[in-house]
Design a protein around this motif. Structure first.
Motif, PDB file in Angstrom:
ATOM      1  N   UNK A  27       0.811  -1.217   0.000  1.00  0.00           N
ATOM      2  CA  UNK A  27       0.000   0.000   0.000  1.00  0.00           C
ATOM      3  C   UNK A  27       0.846   1.269   0.000  1.00  0.00           C
ATOM      4  N   UNK A  28       0.440   2.257  -0.802  1.00  0.00           N
ATOM      5  CA  UNK A  28       1.137   3.551  -0.841  1.00  0.00           C
ATOM      6  C   UNK A  28       0.124   4.657  -1.107  1.00  0.00           C
ATOM      7  N   UNK A  29       0.469   5.853  -0.696  1.00  0.00           N
ATOM      8  CA  UNK A  29      -0.358   7.034  -0.965  1.00  0.00           C
ATOM      9  C   UNK A  29       0.534   8.194  -1.376  1.00  0.00           C
ATOM     10  N   UNK A  30      -0.027   9.049  -2.223  1.00  0.00           N
ATOM     11  CA  UNK A  30       0.725  10.169  -2.752  1.00  0.00           C
ATOM     12  C   UNK A  30       0.205  11.461  -2.127  1.00  0.00           C
ATOM     13  N   UNK A  31       1.103  12.302  -1.646  1.00  0.00           N
ATOM     14  CA  UNK A  31       0.735  13.641  -1.177  1.00  0.00           C
ATOM     15  C   UNK A  31       1.478  14.640  -2.067  1.00  0.00           C
ATOM     16  N   UNK A  32       0.734  15.300  -2.936  1.00  0.00           N
ATOM     17  CA  UNK A  32       1.307  16.181  -3.963  1.00  0.00           C
ATOM     18  C   UNK A  32       1.436  17.580  -3.351  1.00  0.00           C
ATOM     19  N   UNK A  33       2.582  17.877  -2.735  1.00  0.00           N
ATOM     20  CA  UNK A  33       2.699  19.076  -1.896  1.00  0.00           C
ATOM     21  C   UNK A  33       3.144  20.325  -2.665  1.00  0.00           C
ATOM     22  N   UNK A  34       4.303  20.255  -3.318  1.00  0.00           N
ATOM     23  CA  UNK A  34       4.800  21.398  -4.100  1.00  0.00           C
ATOM     24  C   UNK A  34       5.180  20.946  -5.507  1.00  0.00           C
ATOM     25  N   UNK A  36       9.646  24.853   3.723  1.00  0.00           N
ATOM     26  CA  UNK A  36      10.247  23.771   4.527  1.00  0.00           C
ATOM     27  C   UNK A  36       9.488  23.567   5.847  1.00  0.00           C
ATOM     28  N   UNK A  37       8.989  24.657   6.406  1.00  0.00           N
ATOM     29  CA  UNK A  37       8.166  24.513   7.618  1.00  0.00           C
ATOM     30  C   UNK A  37       6.884  23.745   7.291  1.00  0.00           C
ATOM     31  N   UNK A  38       6.284  24.071   6.144  1.00  0.00           N
ATOM     32  CA  UNK A  38       5.080  23.345   5.708  1.00  0.00           C
ATOM     33  C   UNK A  38       5.390  21.865   5.479  1.00  0.00           C
ATOM     34  N   UNK A  39       6.522  21.601   4.840  1.00  0.00           N
ATOM     35  CA  UNK A  39       6.928  20.208   4.602  1.00  0.00           C
ATOM     36  C   UNK A  39       7.075  19.465   5.925  1.00  0.00           C
ATOM     37  N   UNK A  88      17.759  18.434   6.722  1.00  0.00           N
ATOM     38  CA  UNK A  88      18.077  19.046   8.022  1.00  0.00           C
ATOM     39  C   UNK A  88      16.819  19.567   8.718  1.00  0.00           C
ATOM     40  N   UNK A  89      15.908  20.139   7.940  1.00  0.00           N
ATOM     41  CA  UNK A  89      14.683  20.686   8.520  1.00  0.00           C
ATOM     42  C   UNK A  89      13.774  19.597   9.087  1.00  0.00           C
ATOM     43  N   UNK A  90      14.037  18.342   8.678  1.00  0.00           N
ATOM     44  CA  UNK A  90      13.167  17.233   9.103  1.00  0.00           C
ATOM     45  C   UNK A  90      13.767  16.416  10.241  1.00  0.00           C
ATOM     46  N   UNK A  91      14.989  16.809  10.656  1.00  0.00           N
ATOM     47  CA  UNK A  91      15.772  15.933  11.529  1.00  0.00           C
ATOM     48  C   UNK A  91      15.091  15.640  12.854  1.00  0.00           C
TER      49      UNK A  91
END
Lengths: 165, 165, 165, 165
Positions: free
Chosen positions: A45-52, A64-67, A93-96
């Motif tokens: 199973x997989x899902x796609x989130x089309x963000x930018x 990056x904050x939104x991500x 780095x923003x996700x660390x």
């Protein structure tokens, strides 16, 4: 090895570049991720989130904050992010400090729409890494698996290089 | 994450099927693995061991013994094996007691020479898994990572399925 | 240069060979002609007549009579036929006395489903030839245009060769 | 039907666009024509004249004079020209008074390096048209064959349209 769906968050980058003849320009187009996963006959199973749909040089601190918020809010703890290579490391780095998720960033040096491209191989790597690795942030590019905090881009050579901290 | 080369041992299977017009038949042809790794611009060291060119239904017990010896004798402890899907699990079982190596078997449901194929994605998965997983035998196919002793092929559905032992 | 639709009659052959993993065999599959014409963004009217799905060695005299009747009954006078190469010339001969139509047979040495194939180029040739040539039967293969009664297949070299009558 | 080689003169255009990751830009790259002709297993003699690598909007009057001189000086009377679509018709007009040669211009709406492209089909059309048509200047694009003096580009629809003079 997990029954949670794998979430793929798209942010743009070379991997999704398309050619618009009417404008004679290349821009990030509709994502090719679903096409690649179907061609690969992905059976989990997989899902796609089309963000930018951005060149990664155009991604702002707000983006990056939104991500980061988007990824943190996902129910699944297995997240693949497709991303332009120029600022992939900044986003890693923003996700660390997103807790208890395995997050794998990947992208491509040549667009997935090209007949010769590294896109599908890199996406396959990300799909395996996200299932095999413990929580943390990683990058898979061109046959290599990096920890998100131990990698830099060598722009001249067009590849990522390991950095021991 | 390792500096040892990744060794890819080819044994044949659908992934390397070619079409021979003069004979009007499809047979295992020259391996497409090097082509796929170059297209993916793989930047870590790898070596190819071209062992067999067989449909996996034609692999004998002797062939499996040869495969086991070949893999055990490799200096690298990271080995990818391309293999037909019909008896991939039998070969995984034959490799189970090779000590201290991470061994990942992969293949394809459609030949790599097809424009629509799962081959490149599966090979990318194997390349990541072999770098991320501890010693043992694994199978990567169609988005999924299996332990070699916890999987069966569902031929009707044309996919591999997890088995909890 | 004409406003009549171009009719493409498919009869099978290597051009439409597919791989059926469940059976581990290659057979003529659903035709790729519509896929190729859409990818080529063909902007003139065309219609597909899906007549046979056979290796050309399996085409019988009855099949050729059916092909001849089908083509003769078409309203358009511009007809492309996709066909296996082994007996393409026999079918060309069977069509020789169809009056006042331009008929172009084409096919491929490698299946259209392969990423490396002569199928699309050959089909493009047929599409141009059927618009440029006077009534008669022709074959377009691998860069060459032949009159249907002045060609033979050199099976060893895997190509068609001109014969001056 | 002729034994003279077919000459392909390349001038650039979308058909040969490549992606340069180090610059994150698309530009006309090395021509894909030889690659396409080899993939099509073209069995008749051909030669490549690599003249320009330009977007067709950048072609100057001097360039068109050079193109005209180059084509007129060729020994073969069968010439294919690959060209950007934006000013293909201007170049066709500049070639109109080259005597006793069949000249066919073609190009693509999507780069030949894309897995989905009209390039190979269009080139196949040009190859057939140049062998089938009497001396004059023609354009083959997207399934259609135009006389060079009876065509205009409908940029909004992204296609060429016939104009009766």
């Amino acid at each position: 090895m997990s029954t949670q769906p794998i979430i793929i968050v798209t942010t743009g980058g070379t991997i999704d570049k398309a050619y618009f003849d009417a404008l004679s320009t290349y821009q990030v187009g509709e994502t090719m991720v679903a096409h690649m996963l179907k061609e690969a006959r992905v059976a989990c199973p997989w899902q796609l989130v089309d963000l930018f749909r951005k060149d990664s040089l155009e991604l702002t601190d707000d983006d990056r904050a939104t991500l980061r918020q988007t990824v943190a809010a996902l129910e699944s703890d297995r997240v693949v992010i497709t991303h332009g290579t120029d600022t992939m490391i900044e986003s890693a780095n923003a996700l660390v400090d997103v807790a208890s998720k395995t997050i794998v960033l990947t992208g491509a040096l040549a667009p997935a729409r090209f007949s010769e491209s590294d896109a599908t191989f890199n996406l396959g790597m990300a799909f395996a890494a996200v299932q095999c690795l413990p929580p943390g942030v990683y990058i898979t590019m061109n046959g290599q698996v990096f920890r998100g905090d131990q990698v830099r881009k060598d722009r001249e050579q067009g590849k990522f290089v390991s950095v021991t901290s």
